[in-house]
Design a protein around this motif. Structure first.
Motif, PDB file in Angstrom:
ATOM      1  N   MET A  60     -10.715   3.297 -58.311  1.00  0.00           N
ATOM      2  CA  MET A  60     -12.071   3.373 -57.765  1.00  0.00           C
ATOM      3  C   MET A  60     -12.191   2.703 -56.402  1.00  0.00           C
ATOM      4  O   MET A  60     -13.243   2.821 -55.743  1.00  0.00           O
ATOM      5  N   SER A  63     -15.390   1.556 -53.218  1.00  0.00           N
ATOM      6  CA  SER A  63     -16.563   2.139 -53.842  1.00  0.00           C
ATOM      7  C   SER A  63     -17.794   1.947 -52.954  1.00  0.00           C
ATOM      8  O   SER A  63     -17.798   1.093 -52.061  1.00  0.00           O
ATOM      9  N   ARG A  93     -17.205  10.507 -49.420  1.00  0.00           N
ATOM     10  CA  ARG A  93     -15.801  10.737 -49.779  1.00  0.00           C
ATOM     11  C   ARG A  93     -14.942  10.925 -48.531  1.00  0.00           C
ATOM     12  O   ARG A  93     -13.815  10.413 -48.435  1.00  0.00           O
ATOM     13  N   ARG A  98     -13.785   6.221 -52.744  1.00  0.00           N
ATOM     14  CA  ARG A  98     -13.259   6.950 -53.894  1.00  0.00           C
ATOM     15  C   ARG A  98     -14.171   6.905 -55.112  1.00  0.00           C
ATOM     16  O   ARG A  98     -13.889   7.555 -56.117  1.00  0.00           O
ATOM     17  N   SER A  99     -15.218   6.135 -55.036  1.00  0.00           N
ATOM     18  CA  SER A  99     -16.129   6.050 -56.182  1.00  0.00           C
ATOM     19  C   SER A  99     -17.529   5.708 -55.705  1.00  0.00           C
ATOM     20  O   SER A  99     -17.720   5.208 -54.589  1.00  0.00           O
ATOM     21  N   HIS A 138     -15.494  11.830 -56.833  1.00  0.00           N
ATOM     22  CA  HIS A 138     -15.656  10.400 -57.032  1.00  0.00           C
ATOM     23  C   HIS A 138     -15.517  10.000 -58.503  1.00  0.00           C
ATOM     24  O   HIS A 138     -15.862  10.768 -59.404  1.00  0.00           O
ATOM     25  N   TYR A 139     -15.053   8.786 -58.720  1.00  0.00           N
ATOM     26  CA  TYR A 139     -15.372   8.086 -59.950  1.00  0.00           C
ATOM     27  C   TYR A 139     -16.831   7.655 -59.804  1.00  0.00           C
ATOM     28  O   TYR A 139     -17.325   7.435 -58.687  1.00  0.00           O
ATOM     29  N   VAL A 140     -17.530   7.527 -60.930  1.00  0.00           N
ATOM     30  CA  VAL A 140     -18.952   7.191 -60.884  1.00  0.00           C
ATOM     31  C   VAL A 140     -19.242   6.083 -61.880  1.00  0.00           C
ATOM     32  O   VAL A 140     -18.770   6.120 -63.027  1.00  0.00           O
ATOM     33  N   ARG A 183     -13.864   9.802 -65.599  1.00  0.00           N
ATOM     34  CA  ARG A 183     -14.176   9.265 -64.276  1.00  0.00           C
ATOM     35  C   ARG A 183     -15.594   8.703 -64.209  1.00  0.00           C
ATOM     36  O   ARG A 183     -15.993   8.122 -63.199  1.00  0.00           O
TER      37      ARG A 183
END
Length: 581
Positions: A60, A63, A93, A98-99, A138-140, A183
């Protein structure tokens, strides 16, 4: 953080103020790869999700927070941002994040009485935003946000009702997202605190909420059976005792898919510019280093991943306000060191952005240089200097000016003015850590010596982001007498190129005046601020109403050039008079 317009202060500001005052009174893991390229992959959604909590949290990094959107009260656009879109998440992004952390205030659309039903349309909108972020690769992280102070904080006075509502809230969220991919992560509650509770009760309630959250989500089945869950400390504060309390909770839960979260907004006096902490000096640096050392030693070293759910400065320049409380170069040094300490400590960082970093209407980043420096900190260090300002007095002969380089392990490569590289020996010299701009170069750069920034330079290093240096022509600011009221008073000020750093306020007997009686240095923006374009220096109603009626107050305005100007104000009832002293 809690609410206000473009960046949030509220209760968090008070918590950090209390912590800062205590510090002033007292004083005076799996590491993310250092060389990893943060550029997103071509098909991020197809990337394999790590099987461990440590791997997920590391993946992640870095972020970003969708602040002041779904957490805004009473609706998504109430605090000035447009509705969130996939295009926004794509832009984030593309910058290397990445998150995304998505704060949500569920009370915006929830019954306050049993069975505490969340409006399906609102839940649907939250799911739409989460899915948009997921589809952007994305990771969330999804949480329960301002509910923390709206009703969760009342747990000591209404324990059973708060627990029932908290449990009902998470049952509904868990059910709605049970089939979402791995994710997606859940965070139990943002910056939790409890009114009218003893320290022992606070510890108990924090453990109770985290434990109940864990039990409910796991019991909902589907992807929630192994989804990574993120648990906060009390207040999401990185204090040693609070982090140790959370370690106890995590240990008792015996679940490998857990992570810890805290927030960090810097040493409070520096973060809001009060008590003379205008520079990112040793006390502020130590506070930052110590915080990340605690995160590493208490969590990461024990195999508990850390997600720094929010970081920034409490007074990060709000694009809706006329002046920045924290000077640009001092702010850049803070972000540079924070990124470095997080990287070497193995902490994943989530930048708090309520609209001050990326303009959500245009999807353009507001201050490209700062974003570049933050991005660089994910991989390496950047060189800095003692200042990003070189002041050249208009009314005096031009002389050499020396700055101190802070290389941070890099090599100094030279000075540039736009695309033109300045000439070593003629335009500048370097001796050890001393970078000296010659009077020859400064004479050329200031040109006709108009007040203000005459030239913007870049000091470039072997790694990281360039360091900006503004060459500024100035003279001693000039102020004039004024009258007004406690609701509207401004000092006519010819700034003449100079930049305000801070304000001191004292009564005739030397005692401190204003809202902060423990220091003569008042808080920027809360008590005073400059309007450079208007040629005024505003004293706020909060400051003026705090003054003793009929008692003259001497104000000292300190400027970044080193100049100081004094002024006298007196409040008589609601009338305020100001005179040049």
């Amino acid at each position: 953080m809690t609410m206000t317009g473009a960046h949030r202060a509220g209760r968090t500001h008070r918590l950090w103020m209390a912590l800062g005052l205590a510090l002033i009174t007292a004083a005076g893991l799996a590491v993310a790869p250092a060389t990893a390229d943060p550029a997103p992959s071509a098909d991020p959604a197809a990337s394999a999700v790590p099987g461990t909590a440590q791997g997920v949290v590391a993946a992640m990094q870095p972020s970003w927070n969708l602040g002041n959107s779904l957490d805004a009260i009473p609706n998504e656009t109430a605090w000035g941002n447009p509705p969130a879109t996939k295009a926004l998440f794509d832009a984030v992004r593309a910058k290397g994040f990445r998150s995304v952390r998505i704060p949500v205030t569920w009370s915006n659309a929830q019954s306050a009485t049993a069975p505490y039903t969340i409006d399906p349309a609102y839940l649907g909108r939250v799911k739409e935003v989460v899915d948009a972020a997921l589809s952007a690769g994305h990771y969330v992280l999804l949480n329960v946000h301002h509910d923390s102070w709206q009703w969760i904080s009342k747990m000591a006075d209404d324990h059973d009702a708060v627990r029932a509502r908290f449990d009902a809230t998470w049952r509904q969220i868990a059910t709605a997202f049970r089939d979402s991919p791995r994710r997606l992560l859940f965070e139990s509650v943002n910056e939790p605190f409890f009114d009218n509770a003893t320290d022992a009760q606070k510890t108990q309630y924090m453990d109770e909420l985290n434990t109940s959250f864990h039990t409910l989500v796991r019991a909902s089945g589907g992807g929630n059976a192994t989804r990574v869950l993120v648990l906060p400390t009390l207040g999401t504060t990185p204090a040693q005792n609070l982090m140790e309390d959370l370690v106890s909770t995590i240990t008792e839960l015996h679940d490998p898919n857990l992570a810890a979260t805290v927030h960090y907004y810097g040493f409070w006096p520096f973060s809001v510019n009060i008590a003379g902490f205008t520079r990112f000096e040793e006390t502020s640096r130590k506070d930052l280093v110590d915080a990340f050392t605690r995160m590493r030693d208490i969590f990461v070293a024990k195999g508990i991943p850390v997600y720094l759910g929010e970081y920034g400065l409490l007074s990060y320049p709000d694009y809706t306000k006329p002046a920045a409380p924290v000077e640009r170069g001092e702010m850049w040094k803070y972000f540079e060191l924070l990124g470095h300490q997080a990287r070497i400590s193995g902490v994943t960082t989530a930048l708090w952005d309520a609209g001050s970093f990326i303009n959500r209407n245009t999807l353009q980043w507001r201050e490209q240089g700062l974003v570049d420096l933050i991005r660089a900190s994910w991989r390496t260090r950047s060189g800095t200097a003692s200042s990003d300002q070189v002041f050249v007095p208009k009314s005096a002969p031009i002389t050499d000016h020396t700055l101190t380089l802070e290389r941070n392990g890099t090599t100094f490569r030279g000075l540039w003015h736009g695309d033109t590289k300045l000439t070593a020996g003629r335009d500048y010299t370097v001796s050890g850590d001393a970078l000296t701009l010659t009077k020859t170069a400064l004479t050329r750069l200031v040109g006709d010596r108009a007040y203000g920034v005459n030239a913007s330079l870049q000091a470039r290093f072997s790694a990281g982001a360039p360091w900006p240096i503004d060459v500024i022509t100035h003279d001693l600011p000039v102020q004039s007498d004024a009258t007004g009221t406690t609701e509207a008073f401004a000092i006519p000020t010819q700034f003449r190129g100079d930049v305000l750093a801070t304000m001191q306020a004292r009564y005739a007997d030397g005692s401190n005046a204003g809202t902060a009686t423990w220091t003569p240095y008042q808080e920027f923006h809360q008590t005073f601020y400059p309007r450079y374009a208007d040629g005024t220096l505003v004293l706020t109603p909060a400051f003026l109403n705090a003054l003793t009626d009929g008692a003259p107050v001497t104000l000292t305005f300190d400027f970044w050039s080193g100049a100081a100007v004094t002024y006298r104000v007196t409040r008589t009832g609601t009338t305020v008079t100001g005179t040049v002293s």
